[in-house]
Write an enzyme that holds these catalytic residues in place. Sequence first.
Site, mmCIF file in Angstrom:
data_model
loop_
_atom_site.group_PDB
_atom_site.id
_atom_site.type_symbol
_atom_site.label_atom_id
_atom_site.label_comp_id
_atom_site.label_asym_id
_atom_site.label_seq_id
_atom_site.Cartn_x
_atom_site.Cartn_y
_atom_site.Cartn_z
ATOM 1 N N ASP A 180 0.838 -1.191 0.000
ATOM 2 C CA ASP A 180 0.000 0.000 0.000
ATOM 3 C C ASP A 180 0.879 1.248 0.000
ATOM 4 O O ASP A 180 2.088 1.188 0.232
ATOM 5 C CB ASP A 180 -0.996 -0.007 1.160
ATOM 6 C CG ASP A 180 -0.339 -0.032 2.529
ATOM 7 O OD1 ASP A 180 0.639 0.704 2.726
ATOM 8 O OD2 ASP A 180 -0.815 -0.769 3.405
ATOM 9 N N ALA A 181 0.265 2.380 -0.270
ATOM 10 C CA ALA A 181 1.030 3.615 -0.466
ATOM 11 C C ALA A 181 1.844 4.007 0.760
ATOM 12 O O ALA A 181 2.919 4.598 0.638
ATOM 13 C CB ALA A 181 0.091 4.755 -0.861
#
Length: 208
Positions: free
Chosen positions: A46-47
């Site tokens: 994820d970011a």
Amino acid sequence: MSSSSLILFNKPYGVQSQFRDDSNNDHTTLSEYFTDKSLRIAGRLDATSEGLLILTSDGRINKAITQPPSAKNFAQNKLKQGKTYLVQVEGVATAAQLNELASGVVLKDGKTLPASAVLVAEAELPMTLWQRDPPIRERKNIPTSWLMLTIYEGKNRQVRRMTAHVGLPCLRLIRWSVAGFELGELGVGEFVRIHLNSGHCQQLGILD
């Protein structure tokens, strides 16, 4: 497989594990780093997570890395591909919490497979830490510690949910290794291409 290759990329914080920005936010995408449109991601981050991201154009490599063993044959599966994370958490893990992580915790989407969970001192981490931008949010008078956690599946935000479940909120998450390939000393935003040899193929369980 002699012409097959994969890319090891040290994904920075804030970069999405995709090439197209379809979320209308300020996150950077992989298109800032790669122009080869044939590349596919073998296991997303994820970011807000950092570290090792593997990209490849070979579907067999992607499948070997991303297809987890089933719970039914987990113990007998010699080709199970582990992913190891360095996890900075709020608090200091107890033996009971580590045992719970290793045994498997029950999340909303099912119980996690057996894992490896070890408390490590920052000085004993297998890599040199870089300064994260932005820095983590630490609460005054509450200690933090590092775990080395190896899992064998890829549920959505699994590591964060596992540590939260046992009372250890995740502050920073860095993926160190995937299927035997390690981040090493790659700098943030750097990548290296690995051309697979017979040893790599055996490691991944792919017939040459």
